[in-house]
Motif scaffolding. Structure first.
Motif, PDB file in Angstrom:
ATOM      1  N   TYR A  13       0.842  -1.184   0.000  1.00 23.50           N
ATOM      2  CA  TYR A  13       0.000   0.000   0.000  1.00 23.50           C
ATOM      3  C   TYR A  13       0.881   1.240   0.000  1.00 23.50           C
ATOM      4  O   TYR A  13       1.684   1.438   0.906  1.00 23.50           O
ATOM      5  N   ARG A  14       0.717   2.077  -1.041  1.00 23.14           N
ATOM      6  CA  ARG A  14       1.532   3.284  -1.180  1.00 23.14           C
ATOM      7  C   ARG A  14       0.700   4.559  -1.093  1.00 23.14           C
ATOM      8  O   ARG A  14       1.178   5.630  -1.417  1.00 23.14           O
ATOM      9  N   GLY A  15      -0.530   4.418  -0.631  1.00 21.69           N
ATOM     10  CA  GLY A  15      -1.426   5.574  -0.551  1.00 21.69           C
ATOM     11  C   GLY A  15      -1.324   6.314   0.767  1.00 21.69           C
ATOM     12  O   GLY A  15      -0.403   6.105   1.562  1.00 21.69           O
ATOM     13  N   LYS A  16      -2.284   7.170   0.992  1.00 19.27           N
ATOM     14  CA  LYS A  16      -2.338   7.954   2.229  1.00 19.27           C
ATOM     15  C   LYS A  16      -2.995   7.135   3.333  1.00 19.27           C
ATOM     16  O   LYS A  16      -3.784   6.237   3.077  1.00 19.27           O
ATOM     17  N   TYR A  17      -2.629   7.509   4.559  1.00 15.15           N
ATOM     18  CA  TYR A  17      -3.164   6.830   5.742  1.00 15.15           C
ATOM     19  C   TYR A  17      -4.104   7.761   6.487  1.00 15.15           C
ATOM     20  O   TYR A  17      -3.927   8.981   6.472  1.00 15.15           O
ATOM     21  N   LYS A  18      -5.082   7.158   7.168  1.00 12.98           N
ATOM     22  CA  LYS A  18      -5.989   7.934   8.005  1.00 12.98           C
ATOM     23  C   LYS A  18      -5.229   8.486   9.203  1.00 12.98           C
ATOM     24  O   LYS A  18      -4.280   7.868   9.690  1.00 12.98           O
ATOM     25  N   ASN A  19      -5.651   9.640   9.671  1.00  6.52           N
ATOM     26  CA  ASN A  19      -5.021  10.273  10.832  1.00  6.52           C
ATOM     27  C   ASN A  19      -5.559   9.610  12.099  1.00  6.52           C
ATOM     28  O   ASN A  19      -6.353  10.190  12.834  1.00  6.52           O
ATOM     29  N   GLN A  20      -5.143   8.384  12.311  1.00  4.93           N
ATOM     30  CA  GLN A  20      -5.613   7.592  13.441  1.00  4.93           C
ATOM     31  C   GLN A  20      -4.435   6.784  13.977  1.00  4.93           C
ATOM     32  O   GLN A  20      -3.797   6.030  13.237  1.00  4.93           O
TER      33      GLN A  20
END
Length: 177
Positions: A13-20
């Motif tokens: 996975y090279r996408g953005k991550y949730k701010n969690q």
């Protein structure tokens, strides 16, 4: 999900991550999975640093060019030591590779995503050395990989894979049926 399903569905996975934030107990399970991996002659050449402190992550991300994983709330830095084992051979690459795969599977099993970043940080610009300096890694360890950890903002995409018959056979190379 069972182990085989996790193996078959894990993707980089090279996408953005949730701010969690990723809970420490989950990070510890992931690290334990890495440390449980086999090791050539049990030399245990792989060590791990998990970073979940926002300020340290910001420092690390500031030296990664081009940027990758800058939105991940946690990062596992994989360290390796060159320790000779059997017949003066070192199996550190095999050791850390097994540890990384164990961690990638644990990451997905726990509901997170990641990507194995090695070449990007160990290339001629030696981003790995800059990260190692930030983390106070001793000189007799090499920082060989980073694994961002977090909840993905989007679904990982399925890469096109060659057909089973093009890469796996029974009994002899290239056998049909």
């Amino acid at each position: 999900m069972n182990t085989i399903d996790t193996i078959m569905t894990r993707r980089s996975y090279r996408g953005k991550y949730k701010n969690q934030a990723v809970p420490r107990e989950d990070l510890q399970k992931i690290l334990e999975a890495g440390l449980a991996a086999p090791s050539g002659c049990n030399k245990q050449t792989t060590s791990l640093i998990c970073v979940d402190n926002a300020e340290i992550l910001k420092k690390i991300n500031s030296v990664i060019e081009p940027p990758v994983c800058e939105t991940a709330p946690a990062m596992i830095c994989v360290l390796s030591q060159k320790i000779n084992a059997y017949r003066d051979r070192c199996f550190s690459v095999q050791d850390y590779s097994a540890a990384i795969e164990n961690m990638l599977l644990a990451i997905v099993e726990l509901g997170y995503q990641s990507c194995w970043y090695e070449g990007h940080i160990t290339d001629t610009d030696r981003i790995c050395d800059k990260i190692a300096a930030i983390l106070n890694v001793p000189d007799d360890y090499d920082l060989v990989c980073i694994l961002p950890v977090g909840i993905a903002e989007s679904e990982p995409s399925m890469p096109r894979k060659k057909a089973f018959e093009e890469r796996a056979w029974f009994n002899v190379f290239g056998a049909k049926g």
